[in-house]
Design an enzyme around this catalytic site. Structure first.
Site, PDB file in Angstrom:
ATOM      1  N   GLU A  96       0.845  -1.188   0.000  1.00 50.04           N
ATOM      2  CA  GLU A  96       0.000   0.000   0.000  1.00 50.04           C
ATOM      3  C   GLU A  96       0.881   1.238   0.000  1.00 50.04           C
ATOM      4  O   GLU A  96       1.936   1.240   0.637  1.00 50.04           O
ATOM      5  CB  GLU A  96      -0.914   0.013   1.237  1.00 50.04           C
ATOM      6  CG  GLU A  96      -1.973  -1.065   1.250  1.00 50.04           C
ATOM      7  CD  GLU A  96      -3.060  -0.847   0.214  1.00 50.04           C
ATOM      8  OE1 GLU A  96      -3.120   0.262  -0.380  1.00 50.04           O
ATOM      9  OE2 GLU A  96      -3.848  -1.784  -0.019  1.00 50.04           O
ATOM     10  N   CYS A 122       0.424 -12.348 -15.685  1.00 46.33           N
ATOM     11  CA  CYS A 122       0.857 -11.851 -16.994  1.00 46.33           C
ATOM     12  C   CYS A 122      -0.278 -11.383 -17.892  1.00 46.33           C
ATOM     13  O   CYS A 122      -0.028 -10.962 -19.024  1.00 46.33           O
ATOM     14  CB  CYS A 122       1.678 -12.936 -17.699  1.00 46.33           C
ATOM     15  SG  CYS A 122       3.215 -13.312 -16.823  1.00 46.33           S
TER      16      CYS A 122
END
Length: 333
Positions: A96, A122
């Protein structure tokens, strides 16, 4: 299906430093000798001869911002009209806040621009394009910026150090072998309404499918990536071909002008070409030079192929991501 979304620009930033597979072999020579493994496995098995890494003064986040600036300039879109920023990077220096906030600030986007990360191994960039296209179609936003920046340095350094320890077995080595194929790079795309940009590259539609029973076959983090390559290939191929066959009722992808695949290795590419009966000359390859750049692989390959495409060419983006998920998306160039 998408009704009014186009790819307006695509910009890639390539790291300056080249790391050859021969260099990695040299660093791993003691463990290769001890395990009686030959050098050259990365070249012969994966087809990866080199990859790029960021050098001093470069980083994945500054390179991503640079790619975003280039994409905005190429599209001719004022940054104040960007309504959405999606970051799709696997690379993240912290949990974060999102990587997207750094990109939003670095690109000086308006406070009205929604920004967040999409993480889906991916497939992140293709997923980001899909979501942006849907929001453009719905009239929720006018323009979107999808970005991705990857840095493979830390994970490769940690992997080489771990494999070099006493006690490493052949099974350990092969489980971490795919990590050595990873490379770094950054890319950004601007999407907008097709009716306002007749010269844009229309997103026509696509398919996504999941086989999440295979969620533990490729698990990665900053310290390393651990892969059951054989099982991942088998499960991935089953999912890709199931999705390919199911998509036939809506799409005819048998004769595309380009098949832009996620760049993994010779083995994966050859398997898909054979199973789907694709024309190999229409499948551009970047992994021999850049390695597997994660979710940036597909758009980087498309960016390098763009100069050879003509208006009206049909392009299919294809990928498989750990988990396992697959996604295919057709563009009209």
């Amino acid at each position: 299906m998408y009704s009014n979304a186009s790819l307006l620009s695509l910009a890639a930033v390539t790291p300056d430093r080249v790391t050859t597979s021969a260099e990695l072999d040299a660093r791993l020579r003691p463990v290769l000798d001890r395990l009686r493994l030959p050098t050259g496995l990365l070249q012969r098995i994966a087809g990866v001869h080199e990859r790029r890494n960021w050098t001093e003064g470069q980083s994945f986040d500054t390179a991503t911002i640079e790619a975003g600036e280039k994409a905005l300039a190429e599209a001719g879109v004022d940054r104040g009209r960007i309504g959405l920023l999606i970051n799709t990077s696997v690379t993240r220096p912290h949990l974060e806040p999102s990587v997207a906030v750094r990109m939003h600030h670095g690109l000086a986007l308006p406070s009205s621009a929604v920004n967040f990360d999409i993480a889906n191994a991916c497939l992140g960039f293709v997923n980001g394009m899909s979501l942006a296209a849907q929001l453009i179609d719905a009239g929720q936003i006018e323009y979107a910026l999808v970005v991705d920046g990857e840095d493979a340095d830390a994970v490769q350094h940690n992997t080489v150090a771990r494999l070099s320890r006493e006690g490493t077995t052949r099974a350990d080595f092969m489980r971490e072998f795919p990590t050595l194929t990873l490379g770094s790079g950054a890319v950004a795309a601007v999407l907008g309404p097709a009716d306002a940009h007749p010269s844009g590259h229309r997103l026509l539609g696509g398919v996504t499918r999941a086989a999440t029973e295979f969620n533990d076959l490729c698990v990665g983090g900053v310290n390393g990536m651990y892969t059951d390559a054989k099982a991942l290939l088998k499960g991935g191929m089953q999912l890709v071909m199931a999705a390919w066959k199911e998509a036939r009722q809506h799409f005819d992808w048998a004769d595309m002008d380009r098949y832009v695949m996620h760049q993994v290795s010779d083995v994966h590419t050859d398997a898909i070409i054979k199973a789907a009966k694709l024309d190999r000359s229409r499948v551009p390859l970047t992994y021999p030079r850049f390695g597997n750049v994660g979710p940036a692989s597909i758009p980087i390959t498309l960016a390098h192929e763009a100069a050879s495409l003509s208006p009206g060419d049909r392009v299919l983006l294809m990928g498989v991501g750990s988990g396992i998920n697959t996604a295919m998306m057709e563009l009209a160039w």
